[in-house]
Write an enzyme that holds these catalytic residues in place. Structure first.
Site, PDB file in Angstrom:
ATOM      1  N   LYS A 137      24.077 -13.750  -3.920  1.00 25.12           N
ATOM      2  CA  LYS A 137      23.361 -13.440  -3.178  1.00 25.12           C
ATOM      3  C   LYS A 137      21.962 -13.341  -3.872  1.00 25.12           C
ATOM      4  CE  LYS A 137      22.738  -9.653  -0.557  1.00 25.12           C
ATOM      5  NZ  LYS A 137      22.393  -9.044   0.982  1.00 25.12           N
ATOM      6  N   ARG A 171      18.310  -4.962  -3.458  1.00 21.79           N
ATOM      7  CA  ARG A 171      19.322  -5.029  -3.114  1.00 21.79           C
ATOM      8  C   ARG A 171      20.167  -5.556  -4.122  1.00 21.79           C
ATOM      9  NH1 ARG A 171      19.967  -6.434   2.455  1.00 21.79           N
ATOM     10  NH2 ARG A 171      17.819  -6.493   3.784  1.00 21.79           N
ATOM     11  N   GLY A 208      30.046  -3.482   1.503  1.00 21.96           N
ATOM     12  CA  GLY A 208      29.906  -1.695   1.640  1.00 21.96           C
ATOM     13  C   GLY A 208      29.846  -0.973   0.468  1.00 21.96           C
ATOM     14  N   MET A 256      28.321  -1.014  -2.671  1.00 24.52           N
ATOM     15  CA  MET A 256      26.752  -0.681  -3.649  1.00 24.52           C
ATOM     16  C   MET A 256      25.546  -0.826  -2.813  1.00 24.52           C
ATOM     17  SD  MET A 256      27.501  -2.678  -7.574  1.00 24.52           S
ATOM     18  CE  MET A 256      27.669  -4.300  -6.344  1.00 24.52           C
ATOM     19  N   ARG A 301      25.885 -18.026   2.682  1.00 23.11           N
ATOM     20  CA  ARG A 301      26.833 -17.733   1.563  1.00 23.11           C
ATOM     21  C   ARG A 301      28.337 -19.106   2.554  1.00 23.11           C
ATOM     22  NH1 ARG A 301      29.251 -10.910   3.186  1.00 23.11           N
ATOM     23  NH2 ARG A 301      29.108 -11.563   4.727  1.00 23.11           N
ATOM     24  N   HIS A 354      51.175   3.657   2.788  1.00 18.58           N
ATOM     25  CA  HIS A 354      52.731   3.648   2.519  1.00 18.58           C
ATOM     26  C   HIS A 354      53.073   2.787   4.095  1.00 18.58           C
ATOM     27  CE1 HIS A 354      56.345   5.551   3.585  1.00 18.58           C
ATOM     28  NE2 HIS A 354      56.984   5.712   2.452  1.00 18.58           N
ATOM     29  N   SER A 408      67.769 -20.386 -14.348  1.00 17.19           N
ATOM     30  CA  SER A 408      67.374 -19.983 -12.967  1.00 17.19           C
ATOM     31  C   SER A 408      66.523 -18.782 -12.943  1.00 17.19           C
ATOM     32  CB  SER A 408      67.582 -20.181 -11.805  1.00 17.19           C
ATOM     33  OG  SER A 408      66.835 -19.901 -10.068  1.00 17.19           O
ATOM     34  N   CYS A 458      64.418 -17.932  -9.000  1.00 15.50           N
ATOM     35  CA  CYS A 458      64.451 -18.016  -7.490  1.00 15.50           C
ATOM     36  C   CYS A 458      64.449 -16.851  -7.073  1.00 15.50           C
ATOM     37  CB  CYS A 458      66.228 -18.107  -7.362  1.00 15.50           C
ATOM     38  SG  CYS A 458      67.545 -17.785  -8.077  1.00 15.50           S
ATOM     39  N   TYR A 471      61.242 -26.350 -10.554  1.00 15.57           N
ATOM     40  CA  TYR A 471      60.731 -26.038  -9.242  1.00 15.57           C
ATOM     41  C   TYR A 471      61.207 -24.699  -8.295  1.00 15.57           C
ATOM     42  CZ  TYR A 471      66.195 -24.743  -9.545  1.00 15.57           C
ATOM     43  OH  TYR A 471      67.373 -23.946 -10.154  1.00 15.57           O
TER      44      TYR A 471
END
Ligand code: PEP
Ligand code: MG
Length: 901
Positions: free
Chosen positions: A28, A97, A106, A108, A341, A460, A791, A859, A879
């Site tokens: 900010k 601020r 939200g 701080m 911003r 969960h 791999s 992989c 790869y």
């Protein structure tokens, strides 16, 4: 006194900073300075640096020089404004601020209206000509100060406010008059004294100093610490504090406040987007006290300010070379910029904006790649609700957290048992719970989507649903889930009963009653080749995705292969841009009707029986490989020999025991079942993942691996004879030591030589191994002597490095681990760089030291994870291989990684 450089500067005027000083001034502060320097109308102020915060947090005391520095800057500010902080007849008021480097929404603290006191409130009333406004501002200060600075429970203020309203018989704050506000200010002061044992400070400087300290302290609030742990924001950055002269949007009809975007954050379209609220302060917009109007309306209300705002928006966009979001206030006809911003945007907008900015000449292609990411692309690949009509006409009944993307429609069920039962009979269901727990796993699996009324992104339900790729909306708090009565109640009183159809949108978090039509993702249609980016009427989004993918493909160094086990997946993978198959798991080829052949293999009591069983499997396997090689003709196909323990192909131990016991009780025992049961017992393992699987199986079940090698060699020979270009690579799983590989290699080479000789063909088959055990990584130098390629099997490597059972832990205790911030993301999802990743790095070094031309791939599931792809780029793999649907994500991220080098 803490030891710090006496010359260190802890306070910067807005005129002194710039946007690149986010480390020091926070996001900010850096942007306020940038706007000030651009000559935009920012209310004057100054920023106290994160360095000052760090000193305070480390030592418990502010740096000694800070007080004087703040005084000097406050003096300058007062001179500029022509009034003193808290001056009785015409007070300068400031806001204090927080503003860290990374936005922590939200988390701080902020305190507004600092400088008001029993005296200066009258000055403000006189100056503004609005007594109610002055007293309202004062009571807001006491409330915010009590809550955030003095640590009081905010409830006591809200209760007093509610009391005042009910006493008066009104429901809205705006119906309270000057006398009510005066009374509330007195009451709030009394509450401060009662709860904290001290008076609300009347000295404005003391108010300011205490507020600054409170902001510093809020860096270490529990919520903030947890948020940082989860988001992987370092805990030691500290926050900056912005002290800014107050401007008021609630001084009458020629005042107001608003938010704006330089282009549409939903679609990327350029235009005038935002909301404006006349005669209001910022908090009123958020609190939704009155309805905002569209920004375009401001042109009618205050043309001069509107024109100026449009001009500023253009300046900002050209300057930041990106979409900006803005907060502004108009105080008595004068426009002030309070914040800007680089703005958040939807996934679709990110792609469109990136290409628009390239076309405008504001950014180049490499930069465009940094403006999008693989998670956004993945989001665009889910089916979604039909925005042309479908969603608009739908009955939205609530919303929660968009926890796992996609669009799901089904009948509401309120327990897992019903979910399973109904889905077995062919119904589509949405499982609705207050929250889920491990007992709900099967129900979640059976459902199209999951909706919960509690819990956040790491609940969960959210974690498991994301893992399963199921649509999930969680924490839809306004919806009341009544599992006993099996219904869902909306705040408006609507009731959804079990069996009623609901639709949930896991990308927006919205919940609808009834069926909303679902449309396939245009981006998938494009990757599938069913929509062409070049067509005149092609979707703007598809055009943008096409261009960005082309940039990524042009610059990336990593190749991208697919994990695909059959020709159909292989063909899709190829359409999605796969450059080969990195992992064909052969185990699926042992299931279904072929299972009886595997049973025969396991039950074989003689060499002959075993041979027969293997001979039965051989042509089937060969057929599979021939098709697969055809689908990837000309590209490498890595076939992995059998990995899982054999008992996975046998009947379930309990079911079989019951069957045998019942048969015995009827004196009708089946000889085969008895032998099978013995075999099941013989092969039973407490920890099968650590048992007889992978190369171990190949070494102890004679003929198994050689049969598979033969099938691959025969398939390759067949393709060659048919004019194809097969490029098979044979891969051995779960190797822990080079000796294992030596034995398998010797046997395999003999088989290959024999097939080549018989067909008089050179097959150029290569033979390599997975690196998926810590010991393999540690001894990779030796293993490379015997392997043409490695791999990395990062699924098993993660499992064995952490000793986390990959089948159990995510659903059992990962929620707790995520909530405690032990990690921000499951190590099965994103590679654990410091642990598992270090082993990968080590194995790469050791392997290449032995064999510079060693081909290296990965992989495990991480091959399609954005952050992990960057890691694999960094350590120099050749790869990544991932499931077909993740291929575009991996291509994009590989391009982004290369462009960022
Ligand atoms: C791995 O372990 O990462 C791997 C790719 O093999 P699988 O998942 O089949 O064990
Ligand atoms: Mg594995």
């Amino acid at each position: 006194m803490p030891d710090h450089d006496a010359a260190q500067k802890f306070v910067y005027d807005f005129t002194e900073g710039n946007k690149d000083l986010k480390d020091l001034l926070g996001g900010k502060g850096a942007n306020l300075a940038e706007m000030t320097n651009l000559g935009l109308p920012v209310p004057p102020g100054f920023t106290i640096t994160t360095e000052a915060c760090k000193v305070y947090l480390d030592s418990g005391e502010e740096p000694g020089a800070l007080r004087d520095e703040v005084s000097a800057h406050l003096d300058a500010l007062e001179r500029k404004m022509g009034k003193k902080l808290g001056q009785a007849d015409d007070p300068l008021l400031v806001s204090v601020r927080s503003g860290a480097k990374f936005s922590m929404p939200g988390m701080m603290d902020t305190v507004l209206n600092i400088g008001l006191s029993d005296d200066s409130v009258n000055g403000l009333a006189a100056q503004s000509g609005d007594e109610r406004f002055a007293w309202d501002s004062y009571r807001r200060l006491i409330q915010m100060f009590g809550d955030t600075v003095l640590g009081m429970d905010g409830e006591v203020f809200s209760e007093a406010m509610e009391q005042a309203k009910s006493l008066k018989g009104v429901t809205s704050d705006v119906d309270l008059d000057t006398a009510d506000m005066q009374m509330l200010a007195e009451k709030f002061k009394h509450l401060v004294l009662k709860e904290t044992g001290r008076d609300f400070p009347q000295d404005p400087r003391e108010q300011m100093d205490l507020a600054v300290k409170a902001v510093f302290d809020s860096w270490n609030g529990e919520r903030a610490k947890l948020y940082r742990r989860q988001e992987r924001i370092p805990q030691d950055l500290g926050t900056a504090v912005n002290v800014c002269s107050m401007v008021f949007g609630n001084l009458g009809p020629d005042s107001g406040t608003g938010v704006a975007f330089t282009r549409d954050p939903a679609t990327g379209q350029q235009g005038v987007y935002g909301d404006y609220l006349q005669n209001a302060q910022g908090e009123d917009v958020v609190a939704g006290i009155r309805n905002t109007v569209q920004l375009a309306e401001l042109e009618r209300l205050d043309k001069a300010s509107y024109d100026q705002l449009m001009q500023i928006m253009e300046t900002l966009e050209t300057h930041y070379r990106d979409l900006c979001d803005i907060e502004f206030t108009i105080e008595s006809g004068k426009l002030w910029m309070l914040q800007t911003r680089v703005g958040k945007r939807t996934a679709a907008a990110a792609f469109r904006i990136a290409t628009q900015l390239v076309d405008q000449g504001l950014i180049d292609e490499a930069e465009a790649l940094q403006r999008v990411n693989g998670n956004q692309l993945a989001q665009l690949m889910f089916p979604r609700f039909d925005s042309n009509g479908g969603v608009r006409d739908a009955d939205e009944i609530g919303w929660g957290i968009a926890a796992s993307p996609g669009a799901a429609v089904g009948k509401a069920v309120f327990d897992s048992y019903t979910a399973i039962k109904w889905s077995r009979s062919g119904e589509k269901v949405i499982l609705i719970r207050r929250e889920t727990n491990p007992d709900d796993l099967d129900g979640m699996l059976a459902a199209e989507g999951i909706l919960t009324s509690r819990g956040g992104k790491t609940s969960h339900a959210a974690v498991v649903a994301r893992g399963m790729g199921k649509t999930c909306v969680c924490g839809a708090e306004e919806l009341e889930v009544d599992t006993k009565r099996r219904c869902l109640k909306t705040p408006g009183g609507q009731v959804i009963e079990e069996g009623d159809v609901v639709s949930i949108d896991g990308s927006t978090g919205k919940v609808y009653a009834g069926e909303v039509p679902v449309v396939p993702s245009p981006v998938v249609e494009y990757f599938e080749g069913r929509m062409h980016a070049g067509a005149d009427d092609a979707d703007e989004l598809v055009k943008a995705v096409h261009r960005i993918m082309a940039y990524a493909d042009r610059v990336r160094r990593l190749r991208v292969r697919a994990n695909a086990d059959n020709a159909e997946d292989g063909a899709r993978a190829r359409r999605f841009g796969a450059q080969g198959i990195g992992l064909c798991r052969t185990e699926h080829m042992f299931l279904g009707e072929r299972r009886s052949l595997v049973e025969r293999l396991i039950l074989a009591e003689s060499e002959e029986e075993r041979h027969e069983a293997l001979e039965g499997l051989l042509p089937l396997q060969q057929g599979d490989f021939t098709e697969l090689l055809e689908s990837m003709d000309g590209l490498p196909v890595t076939v992995r020999l059998l990995d899982p323990p054999l008992h996975e192909f046998l009947p379930d131990i309990t079911e079989l025991s019951v069957r045998v016991a019942l048969a015995e009780s009827r004196r009708d025992a089946n000889e085969n079942d008895l032998r099978l049961l013995q075999a099941v017992h013989r092969l039973h393992e407490q920890n099968p993942m650590l048992g007889l699987r992978g190369v171990r199986l190949g070494l102890v079940v004679p003929g198994l691996f050689t049969m598979q090698v033969r099938a691959i060699a025969e398939a390759a020979a067949e393709r060659k004879a048919g004019g194809g270009d097969p490029r098979a690579e044979i891969m051995i799983p779960l190797v822990g030591t080079v000796q294992e590989l030596e034995i398998v290699r010797e046997e395999a080479e003999a088989v290959i030589a024999e097939v080549e000789e018989r067909h008089e063909v050179e097959l150029n088959l290569t033979l390599g191994t997975m690196i998926e055990l810590p010991r393999a990584a540690l001894t990779a130098g030796q293993i490379a002597e015997c392997a043409d390629f490695f791999s990395f099997g990062t699924n098993d490597l993660t499992q064995t490095v952490w000793a986390f059972s990959r089948d159990d832990v995510e659903a059992s205790f990962f929620t707790a681990y995520l909530e405690k911030g032990i990690f921000g993301v499951s190590p099965f999802e994103t590679i654990d760089r410091e642990g598992v990743g270090e082993l990968v790095r080590l194995a790469v070094e050791k392997g290449r030291a032995t064999r510079p031309d060693l081909k290296l791939g990965i992989c495990g599931e991480h091959g399609g994870d954005p952050d992990s792809v960057h890691f694999f780029h960094e350590v120099g793999l050749d790869y990544v291989s991932c499931s077909p649907f993740r291929i575009p994500v991996a291509r994009l991220e590989a391009g982004r990684a290369a462009a960022a080098d």
